[in-house]
Write a protein that holds these residues in place. Structure first.
Motif, PDB file in Angstrom:
ATOM      1  N   ALA A  54       0.827  -1.205   0.000  1.00 27.97           N
ATOM      2  CA  ALA A  54       0.000   0.000   0.000  1.00 27.97           C
ATOM      3  C   ALA A  54       0.863   1.258   0.000  1.00 27.97           C
ATOM      4  CB  ALA A  54      -0.934  -0.004   1.219  1.00 27.97           C
ATOM      5  N   VAL A  55       1.988   1.233   0.709  1.00 24.63           N
ATOM      6  CA  VAL A  55       2.893   2.376   0.750  1.00 24.63           C
ATOM      7  C   VAL A  55       3.645   2.512  -0.581  1.00 24.63           C
ATOM      8  CG1 VAL A  55       4.992   3.258   1.836  1.00 24.63           C
ATOM      9  CG2 VAL A  55       3.143   2.373   3.257  1.00 24.63           C
ATOM     10  N   LEU A  56       3.979   1.376  -1.185  1.00 24.71           N
ATOM     11  CA  LEU A  56       4.700   1.412  -2.457  1.00 24.71           C
ATOM     12  C   LEU A  56       3.857   2.004  -3.585  1.00 24.71           C
ATOM     13  CD1 LEU A  56       6.636  -1.990  -2.620  1.00 24.71           C
ATOM     14  CD2 LEU A  56       7.621   0.308  -2.534  1.00 24.71           C
ATOM     15  N   HIS A  57       2.541   1.836  -3.501  1.00 21.62           N
ATOM     16  CA  HIS A  57       1.676   2.290  -4.595  1.00 21.62           C
ATOM     17  C   HIS A  57       1.832   3.780  -4.899  1.00 21.62           C
ATOM     18  CE1 HIS A  57      -1.712   2.327  -7.341  1.00 21.62           C
ATOM     19  NE2 HIS A  57      -2.222   3.332  -6.665  1.00 21.62           N
ATOM     20  N   PRO A  58       1.672   4.696  -3.926  1.00 17.59           N
ATOM     21  CA  PRO A  58       1.851   6.118  -4.257  1.00 17.59           C
ATOM     22  C   PRO A  58       3.283   6.469  -4.640  1.00 17.59           C
ATOM     23  CG  PRO A  58       1.574   5.855  -1.900  1.00 17.59           C
ATOM     24  CD  PRO A  58       1.271   4.521  -2.512  1.00 17.59           C
ATOM     25  N   LEU A  59       4.262   5.776  -4.040  1.00 18.66           N
ATOM     26  CA  LEU A  59       5.654   6.063  -4.385  1.00 18.66           C
ATOM     27  C   LEU A  59       5.946   5.713  -5.839  1.00 18.66           C
ATOM     28  CD1 LEU A  59       7.505   4.753  -1.183  1.00 18.66           C
ATOM     29  CD2 LEU A  59       6.983   7.117  -1.782  1.00 18.66           C
ATOM     30  N   LEU A  60       5.495   4.551  -6.258  1.00 21.17           N
ATOM     31  CA  LEU A  60       5.759   4.111  -7.624  1.00 21.17           C
ATOM     32  C   LEU A  60       4.977   4.926  -8.651  1.00 21.17           C
ATOM     33  CD1 LEU A  60       5.762   0.246  -7.063  1.00 21.17           C
ATOM     34  CD2 LEU A  60       7.717   1.622  -7.776  1.00 21.17           C
ATOM     35  N   MET A  61       3.724   5.242  -8.344  1.00 22.10           N
ATOM     36  CA  MET A  61       2.886   5.921  -9.327  1.00 22.10           C
ATOM     37  C   MET A  61       3.238   7.402  -9.457  1.00 22.10           C
ATOM     38  SD  MET A  61       1.369   3.321 -10.349  1.00 22.10           S
ATOM     39  CE  MET A  61       0.330   4.030 -11.610  1.00 22.10           C
ATOM     40  N   VAL A  62       3.611   8.044  -8.362  1.00 17.73           N
ATOM     41  CA  VAL A  62       3.937   9.477  -8.425  1.00 17.73           C
ATOM     42  C   VAL A  62       5.391   9.680  -8.842  1.00 17.73           C
ATOM     43  CG1 VAL A  62       4.120  11.630  -7.122  1.00 17.73           C
ATOM     44  CG2 VAL A  62       2.160  10.132  -6.767  1.00 17.73           C
ATOM     45  N   ILE A  63       6.321   9.086  -8.101  1.00 16.72           N
ATOM     46  CA  ILE A  63       7.738   9.287  -8.410  1.00 16.72           C
ATOM     47  C   ILE A  63       8.158   8.481  -9.636  1.00 16.72           C
ATOM     48  CG2 ILE A  63      10.098   9.017  -7.562  1.00 16.72           C
ATOM     49  CD1 ILE A  63       9.071   9.499  -4.748  1.00 16.72           C
ATOM     50  N   GLY A  64       7.832   7.186  -9.638  1.00 11.44           N
ATOM     51  CA  GLY A  64       8.285   6.331 -10.714  1.00 11.44           C
ATOM     52  C   GLY A  64       7.579   6.556 -12.034  1.00 11.44           C
ATOM     53  N   ILE A 102       3.314  -0.272 -14.101  1.00 14.14           N
ATOM     54  CA  ILE A 102       2.781  -1.636 -14.068  1.00 14.14           C
ATOM     55  C   ILE A 102       2.939  -2.239 -12.678  1.00 14.14           C
ATOM     56  CG2 ILE A 102       3.114  -3.972 -14.961  1.00 14.14           C
ATOM     57  CD1 ILE A 102       3.878  -2.711 -17.636  1.00 14.14           C
ATOM     58  N   PHE A 103       4.125  -2.067 -12.091  1.00 15.59           N
ATOM     59  CA  PHE A 103       4.350  -2.626 -10.752  1.00 15.59           C
ATOM     60  C   PHE A 103       3.516  -1.888  -9.708  1.00 15.59           C
ATOM     61  CE2 PHE A 103       7.153  -3.205  -6.913  1.00 15.59           C
ATOM     62  CZ  PHE A 103       6.842  -4.545  -6.743  1.00 15.59           C
ATOM     63  N   GLY A 104       3.298  -0.583  -9.916  1.00 18.24           N
ATOM     64  CA  GLY A 104       2.466   0.178  -8.988  1.00 18.24           C
ATOM     65  C   GLY A 104       1.028  -0.310  -8.969  1.00 18.24           C
ATOM     66  N   ILE A 105       0.484  -0.625 -10.141  1.00 13.71           N
ATOM     67  CA  ILE A 105      -0.873  -1.180 -10.201  1.00 13.71           C
ATOM     68  C   ILE A 105      -0.895  -2.584  -9.601  1.00 13.71           C
ATOM     69  CG2 ILE A 105      -2.621  -2.066 -11.806  1.00 13.71           C
ATOM     70  CD1 ILE A 105      -2.207   0.345 -13.509  1.00 13.71           C
ATOM     71  N   TRP A 106       0.151  -3.363  -9.860  1.00 11.63           N
ATOM     72  CA  TRP A 106       0.222  -4.709  -9.298  1.00 11.63           C
ATOM     73  C   TRP A 106       0.217  -4.678  -7.773  1.00 11.63           C
ATOM     74  CZ3 TRP A 106       3.972  -7.306  -6.364  1.00 11.63           C
ATOM     75  CH2 TRP A 106       3.787  -8.689  -6.264  1.00 11.63           C
ATOM     76  N   THR A 107       0.913  -3.722  -7.173  1.00  5.46           N
ATOM     77  CA  THR A 107       0.925  -3.634  -5.709  1.00  5.46           C
ATOM     78  C   THR A 107      -0.470  -3.323  -5.168  1.00  5.46           C
ATOM     79  OG1 THR A 107       1.516  -1.285  -5.792  1.00  5.46           O
ATOM     80  CG2 THR A 107       3.313  -2.858  -5.624  1.00  5.46           C
ATOM     81  N   SER A 124      -9.337   4.011 -10.141  1.00  6.52           N
ATOM     82  CA  SER A 124      -8.813   2.726 -10.609  1.00  6.52           C
ATOM     83  C   SER A 124      -9.044   2.545 -12.102  1.00  6.52           C
ATOM     84  CB  SER A 124      -9.457   1.574  -9.830  1.00  6.52           C
ATOM     85  OG  SER A 124     -10.866   1.566 -10.014  1.00  6.52           O
ATOM     86  N   TRP A 125     -10.191   2.961 -12.594  1.00  3.38           N
ATOM     87  CA  TRP A 125     -10.460   2.854 -14.038  1.00  3.38           C
ATOM     88  C   TRP A 125      -9.488   3.722 -14.834  1.00  3.38           C
ATOM     89  CZ3 TRP A 125     -16.490   3.701 -13.668  1.00  3.38           C
ATOM     90  CH2 TRP A 125     -17.051   2.615 -13.002  1.00  3.38           C
ATOM     91  N   MET A 126      -9.315   4.971 -14.389  1.00  5.51           N
ATOM     92  CA  MET A 126      -8.405   5.877 -15.083  1.00  5.51           C
ATOM     93  C   MET A 126      -6.970   5.349 -15.038  1.00  5.51           C
ATOM     94  SD  MET A 126      -9.893   9.600 -13.904  1.00  5.51           S
ATOM     95  CE  MET A 126      -8.587  10.519 -14.735  1.00  5.51           C
ATOM     96  N   GLY A 127      -6.586   4.753 -13.921  1.00  8.27           N
ATOM     97  CA  GLY A 127      -5.231   4.231 -13.790  1.00  8.27           C
ATOM     98  C   GLY A 127      -4.942   3.112 -14.767  1.00  8.27           C
TER      99      GLY A 127
END
Length: 243
Positions: A54-64, A102-107, A124-127
């Motif tokens: 859950a913590v990785l999701h915002p990190l990966l989607m915003v920064i990554g 891709i990894f952010g959505i997977w998390t 989630s749909w937009m993502g």
């Protein structure tokens, strides 16, 4: 003449500095939110593994995903050097952004509740749409602009669509992040976990504002007429003469 070229090259340089400074602020805010306010990502039914994802999701989607793809757009327009160098760095950065997306959505969909329970909101749909478009855009860019066997006229015809879809997907990614921040903050405030006026609310709102400002600067830098530095002009002219 030299003074004119200098004055033309100064605004883009200042814009790049502002864009990268804004990106640094956004990165700092999302790191603070995800790492310092970890309890906001924790529920009583969550395991330690679910909390990490859950913590990785915002990190990966915003920064990554968003910040790296924005940097790829800036690099493609304003990096000094040959066109092949720009295309190589642009392609690598976009590939990294796609992997993070891709990894952010997977998390997000990795929880034991399954995929369907997370696939219910506009965010989630937009993502999913955004990452799918991004993957198709990256593949189109690789085949059309990196592959040496492509016909030049085909590449020229595809270029406007590639630019449009690239900027559209980047804007959609920012809009998706904004809906995610609003969704998360509204959920926390409704449940009483976070007050409307507190440090965490200010951080999340500041992150949303920073993303909106950053996207405007990145898109503006992408459509701004490219007044190249003398060095990059000479490199390009030399490559053109030898090609």
């Amino acid at each position: 003449m030299a003074a004119t070229e200098s004055s033309l090259s100064l605004p883009p340089f200042s814009l790049l500095i502002l864009a990268r400074f804004s990106a640094s602020i956004v990165a700092l805010l999302v790191l603070t939110w995800a790492l310092h306010f970890k309890t906001s990502f924790y529920s009583h039914s969550s395991s330690q593994e679910d909390l990490i994802y859950a913590v990785l999701h915002p990190l990966l989607m915003v920064i990554g995903f968003i910040l790296v793809s924005g940097e790829a757009i800036l690099v493609h327009r304003w990096l000094p050097g040959s066109r092949n160098l720009k295309k190589s760095v642009h392609l690598c950065l976009q590939g990294l952004a796609l992997a993070c997306g891709i990894f952010g959505i997977w998390t997000k969909f990795h929880s034991r509740d399954g995929i369907v329970v997370n696939f219910y909101s506009l965010h989630s749909w937009m993502g999913l749409i955004c990452v799918s478009l991004f993957g198709a855009q990256w593949l189109m860019g690789f085949l059309s602009f990196w592959h040496r066997g492509e016909v030049r006229m085909t590449r020229i015809r595809i270029l406007p669509w590639h630019v449009f879809l690239g900027l559209y997907t980047y804007g959609l990614a920012v809009a998706t992040a904004e809906t995610g921040l609003l969704e998360k903050l509204t959920f926390l405030q409704t449940n009483g976990a976070v007050q409307k006026r507190c440090t965490e609310s200010m951080i999340v709102n500041g992150m949303g504002l920073g993303l909106a400002l950053l996207s405007g600067m990145v898109i503006f830098a992408a459509v701004l007429p490219n007044h190249q530095m003398p060095h990059s002009k000479s490199v390009y002219s030399s490559n053109k003469l030898h090609s």
